[in-house]
Design a protein around this motif. Structure first.
Motif, short mmCIF file in Angstrom:
data_model
loop_
_atom_site.label_atom_id
_atom_site.label_comp_id
_atom_site.label_asym_id
_atom_site.label_seq_id
_atom_site.Cartn_x
_atom_site.Cartn_y
_atom_site.Cartn_z
N GLU A 21 0.97 -1.25 0.06
CA GLU A 21 0.05 -0.05 -0.10
C GLU A 21 0.86 1.27 0.09
O GLU A 21 0.74 2.33 -0.80
N HIS A 22 1.89 1.29 0.71
CA HIS A 22 2.85 2.57 0.79
C HIS A 22 3.66 2.93 -0.44
O HIS A 22 4.12 3.78 -0.58
N ARG A 105 0.04 -4.27 4.56
CA ARG A 105 -0.97 -3.95 4.06
C ARG A 105 -0.77 -3.64 2.28
O ARG A 105 0.09 -3.17 2.15
N TYR A 106 -1.62 -4.40 1.55
CA TYR A 106 -1.29 -4.29 0.11
C TYR A 106 -2.91 -4.02 -0.55
O TYR A 106 -3.97 -4.23 -0.01
N ARG A 119 -5.37 5.23 -6.04
CA ARG A 119 -5.94 5.76 -4.93
C ARG A 119 -7.34 6.22 -5.15
O ARG A 119 -7.98 6.36 -4.05
#
Length: 163
Positions: A21-22, A105-106, A119
């Motif tokens: 996620e990042h 988190r993905y 996003r």
């Protein structure tokens, strides 16, 4: 009773990416071009493993309890999938693909989308991304084609934790 599965049914690129996620803001969508021709593989992006699923533009879902991605090849509905996955988990027929280091988190989405587009997908209907949480560790990515009944066929990719 299990919750209904969330299926992603859109991929113009014929590949899905499981992105940390990042890293989403820096993903351009061009990174996965090197993964062409594979049904399941991984690539390195900014020091992290990204799992790529594809080869054909098939719908995909994440089955968290089994650490399995399923791609719908042919079936009238997905009722036979979870029993088929449960049977497959005990099978020794899985094909080893690649070892990956994952955790956190993905997002699972079309590998061709850029970060800005990804996003904006949180509240799109039908869904174009699935949020996935994976315990930190090393995993063996394995593949298996299952036919839980004569009318159903699914490609499975599982993350098998390594000691």
């Amino acid at each position: 009773m299990t919750a209904p599965l969330t299926w992603l049914d859109r991929t113009d690129f014929a590949r899905y990416a499981l992105l940390p996620e990042h890293l989403v803001p820096r993903w351009t969508g061009e990174e996965a071009y090197d993964a062409c021709g594979e049904y399941a593989t991984a690539l390195r992006f900014e020091g992290h493993d990204v799992v790529i699923l594809g080869g054909e533009p098939l719908p995909v879902t994440w089955i968290a309890y089994a650490l399995v991605f399923a791609r719908w090849s042919s079936a009238d509905d997905d009722r036979s999938l979870l029993p088929g996955v449960d049977t497959a988990l005990a099978s020794g027929a899985w094909e080893d693909v690649v070892t990956v280091e994952l955790g956190g988190r993905y997002v699972l989405t079309d590998a061709g989308y850029d970060g800005e587009h990804i996003r904006g997908l949180d509240h799109v209907d039908p869904p174009e991304l699935v949020r996935v949480t994976i315990p930190a560790g090393r995993y063996l990515l394995q593949s298996l084609l299952i036919q839980p009944d004569p009318e159903s066929e699914y490609y499975l990719e599982r993350l098998l934790p390594l000691g």
